[in-house]
Write a protein that holds these residues in place. Structure first.
Motif, PDB file in Angstrom:
ATOM      1  N   ASP A   1       0.688  -1.047  -0.459  1.00 28.24           N
ATOM      2  CA  ASP A   1      -0.006   0.385   0.018  1.00 28.24           C
ATOM      3  C   ASP A   1       0.670   0.971   0.173  1.00 28.24           C
ATOM      4  N   TYR A   2       0.120   2.523  -0.161  1.00 28.52           N
ATOM      5  CA  TYR A   2       0.771   3.487  -0.064  1.00 28.52           C
ATOM      6  C   TYR A   2       0.701   3.953   1.260  1.00 28.52           C
ATOM      7  N   THR A   3       0.817   3.610   2.624  1.00 31.14           N
ATOM      8  CA  THR A   3       0.821   4.154   3.244  1.00 31.14           C
ATOM      9  C   THR A   3       1.666   5.729   4.045  1.00 31.14           C
ATOM     10  N   HIS A   4       2.050   4.967   3.824  1.00 29.02           N
ATOM     11  CA  HIS A   4       3.970   5.188   4.123  1.00 29.02           C
ATOM     12  C   HIS A   4       4.212   6.530   3.282  1.00 29.02           C
ATOM     13  N   PHE A   5       4.010   6.577   1.855  1.00 23.54           N
ATOM     14  CA  PHE A   5       3.799   8.330   0.985  1.00 23.54           C
ATOM     15  C   PHE A   5       2.933   9.119   1.778  1.00 23.54           C
ATOM     16  N   LEU A   6       1.921   8.663   2.334  1.00 21.66           N
ATOM     17  CA  LEU A   6       0.807   9.135   2.459  1.00 21.66           C
ATOM     18  C   LEU A   6       0.984  10.478   3.353  1.00 21.66           C
TER      19      LEU A   6
ATOM     20  N   ASP B   1       0.961   5.480 -11.196  1.00 18.54           N
ATOM     21  CA  ASP B   1      -0.326   6.634 -11.654  1.00 18.54           C
ATOM     22  C   ASP B   1      -1.111   6.749 -10.007  1.00 18.54           C
ATOM     23  N   GLU B   2      -1.468   5.873  -9.580  1.00 15.69           N
ATOM     24  CA  GLU B   2      -2.167   5.854  -8.371  1.00 15.69           C
ATOM     25  C   GLU B   2      -1.856   6.913  -7.113  1.00 15.69           C
ATOM     26  N   LEU B   3      -0.950   8.026  -7.215  1.00 10.98           N
ATOM     27  CA  LEU B   3      -0.928   8.596  -6.292  1.00 10.98           C
ATOM     28  C   LEU B   3      -0.596  10.091  -7.128  1.00 10.98           C
ATOM     29  N   ASP B   4      -0.430  10.663  -6.287  1.00 15.67           N
ATOM     30  CA  ASP B   4      -1.013  12.318  -7.153  1.00 15.67           C
ATOM     31  C   ASP B   4       0.345  12.808  -7.056  1.00 15.67           C
ATOM     32  N   ILE B   5       1.296  13.313  -7.318  1.00 20.13           N
ATOM     33  CA  ILE B   5       2.733  13.510  -6.548  1.00 20.13           C
ATOM     34  C   ILE B   5       3.885  14.088  -7.851  1.00 20.13           C
ATOM     35  N   ASP B   6       4.388  14.553  -7.457  1.00 22.87           N
ATOM     36  CA  ASP B   6       6.032  15.398  -8.380  1.00 22.87           C
ATOM     37  C   ASP B   6       6.496  14.086  -8.288  1.00 22.87           C
ATOM     38  N   SER B   7       6.620  14.508  -9.796  1.00 26.65           N
ATOM     39  CA  SER B   7       7.907  13.343 -10.479  1.00 26.65           C
ATOM     40  C   SER B   7       8.279  13.469 -11.824  1.00 26.65           C
ATOM     41  N   VAL B   8       9.855  12.785 -11.794  1.00 28.34           N
ATOM     42  CA  VAL B   8      10.903  12.765 -13.249  1.00 28.34           C
ATOM     43  C   VAL B   8      10.751  11.740 -13.641  1.00 28.34           C
TER      44      VAL B   8
END
Lengths: 340, 340
Positions: free
Chosen positions: A132-137, A154-161
DNA sequence: GTGAAAGCGCTAACAA
DNA sequence: TTGTTAGCGCTTTCAC
């Protein structure tokens, strides 16, 4: 002489206060040139060394950027870290490294560690293992600036390169067709990772654009390894209508394919074309030298860090636009796919 | 809800004091199981995150190890860092990376940065560029534990982990002779770096042991690059009595040599033998595959970190024995030097 | 332009 | 076993 010299020591020596010394040391606007000079001299003489830990505690900024990568042993990440580090140092930041070893558990622990260490920002390339993505959240909730590079989601709306993997797949496929190959196969990678999926999509898009039919039999789903390349070729050569060119999802896979083709005495690039992905260092030295797609690794690191810098600056304002930087893939055509 | 929860917040909620909370959180022996439980629960509920910066300031320990390497982009160092990092994490330490980019100036700045950050120890692989050692001496004076790995120096009396380069050179040379090659040449590297010097010495020692004369004409001093390998071969082939085998100081040099030999249509390993050094990843994939000497990179990182751990523990005692760990080189014989 | 004083969040010596 | 108190070294208001 005590082991560590503090600003209080300097202040005492100069009959002034810590506040003044601190200002002098930090180029504060409200300080006379004379005092500044005296302080700097005294600091030099006493071999003063600013304690960044104390400074961080008080100011709330550590000057540290945490970076989480799958492994420092993988060329690609070493190279990206190189880019990040260089930019970071130029801007007065230091880089803390954490390896996930492709494990979700470690990745989570890395985030936790960085949050505790009060780093100024976290940069991540995600582990293959997914949960899951809890740590990022959590990190987001703690208002921690985060930038993802290469392995993102794609499931996370985050800044990326990232690089344009779709376009890269498109380029590679188009190139093979342009060189006169008729049936182009693709050796793909784990499809839950966006990068691999996009390369496959690019391949499909190119075929469509060129009016060539897509044949599911010409896709071999591998695990991004030399062996996968070998197995793929074995499979392809067993088909009633085998391909005459392969776009491999990654260079090691391409290498395995080349080895197996050689083993079957198939001539490259005359009778069979190969192109890989990643521009690993070995590619230009094997024979035939390997065509590939360069991912601008060092540049990716630079861009990612610059994006981070922006996020840190924007942290005070409530700016919330998510930025996705997409780098251009750079084709590197060598002997394995070039027919004169 | 405030953004950051502190132990004071937990204390207030439980009608107790920060001290007690701190003890509970740190598994202090003098704490009741009941309070510990309550504290841990409250911490969990409030999403408490220990501020390691504050903790470091107070305790004087940061739990951070600073590592200075020439470049994260060089395979070898990425691999050693991988080893260091894994051991570090297992022992509750984090790793800060600093790249010298082979510059003495940067190396110095790296040491300075780490001293300011009050890291618990510094690990260094020296830059090629050499000047003085004041920065290392400063670190020593500040009682900072230091461990060198791979690129070290004899002029400093310091703890270090290296591989036995002398023995490695000896092994490589002996191997070539054992394979029936008659005149063994050596392409060396910058002699002010101990690693390269030792390899040359090992080469000489082997010749002596085998009763073969040393011929200074068979030494080409290069700069550790593909080009150096090419140039060396051009030079060697121009000799009245050219060699029939080369021990190259490093794999890329060996690669250049192979390319040039191929260019002259000289058959490897039949008419000419080659062995390199470092076991770079490309070596097993070129043709002929490259014989080389493995440096146990990941293991070197592990050993170096363990040595560091020891130094940190010994810091309180006044133990002063300098330790130099010497790892065994591992020969990897492949096609470029194996005559059946 | 400088000083006085407070406090960042935590740990540790000393009491109780 | 718990509370009180002090302070790690620095920065930053607020006065003057």
């Amino acid at each position: 002489m005590s082991l560590t010299v503090t600003i209080a020591d300097i202040a005492k020596k100069l009959n002034t206060t810590s506040a003044t010394v601190s200002r002098a040391l930090n180029d504060h606007p409200a300080i006379s040139i004379r005092t500044k000079k005296r302080v700097l001299q005294a600091a030099e003489k006493l071999q003063y060394r600013r304690n960044t830990v104390a400074s961080s505690l008080r100011s709330g900024q550590t000057g540290i950027i945490g970076v989480i990568i799958p492994s420092a042993e993988i060329n690609f990440f070493g190279s990206v870290v190189h880019g990040i580090e260089n930019m970071a140092n130029k801007n007065g930041y230091n880089v803390l490294i954490y390896q996930s070893n492709e494990s979700w558990e470690h990745e989570k622990k890395g985030i936790e560690t960085f949050l505790n260490a009060r780093v100024d920002g976290i940069m991540v390339s995600m582990a293959k293992e997914k949960n899951d993505y809890t740590h990022f959240l959590n990190a987001r909730q703690a208002k921690m600036p985060i930038v993802f590079f290469d392995r993102t989601s794609d499931e996370l709306d985050i800044d990326s390169v990232v690089i344009n993997d779709h376009k890269a797949g498109y380029m590679a496929t188009t190139h093979l067709v342009a060189q006169g190959y008729k049936r182009i196969a693709h050796i793909s990678g784990p499809q839950h990772l966006k990068v691999f999926k996009a390369r496959l999509e690019g391949y499909k898009a190119a075929l469509k654009k060129l009016g060539k039919p897509f044949d599911a039999k010409l896709i071999y789903n591998g695990d991004v390894s030399i062996d996968a390349g070998r197995e793929a070729v074995k499979y392809f050569l067993g088909l009633p209508k085998p391909p005459d060119a392969i776009f491999a999802v990654e260079d090691f896979t391409a290498l395995g394919a080349i080895k197996e083709l050689k083993h079957h005495n198939i001539s490259i690039p005359k009778d069979f074309g190969i192109i890989g992905f990643a521009n690993e260092s070995f590619g230009e030295h094997i024979s035939p030298s390997l065509s590939t797609i360069d991912q601008q690794t060092v540049n990716m690191g630079k861009e990612a860090f610059q994006l981070m810098l922006k996020l840190i600056e924007e942290k005070t304002r409530k700016n919330k636009t998510v930025q996705k930087i997409i780098l251009e893939p750079i084709p590197v055509f060598r002997d394995s796919s070039l027919r004169k």
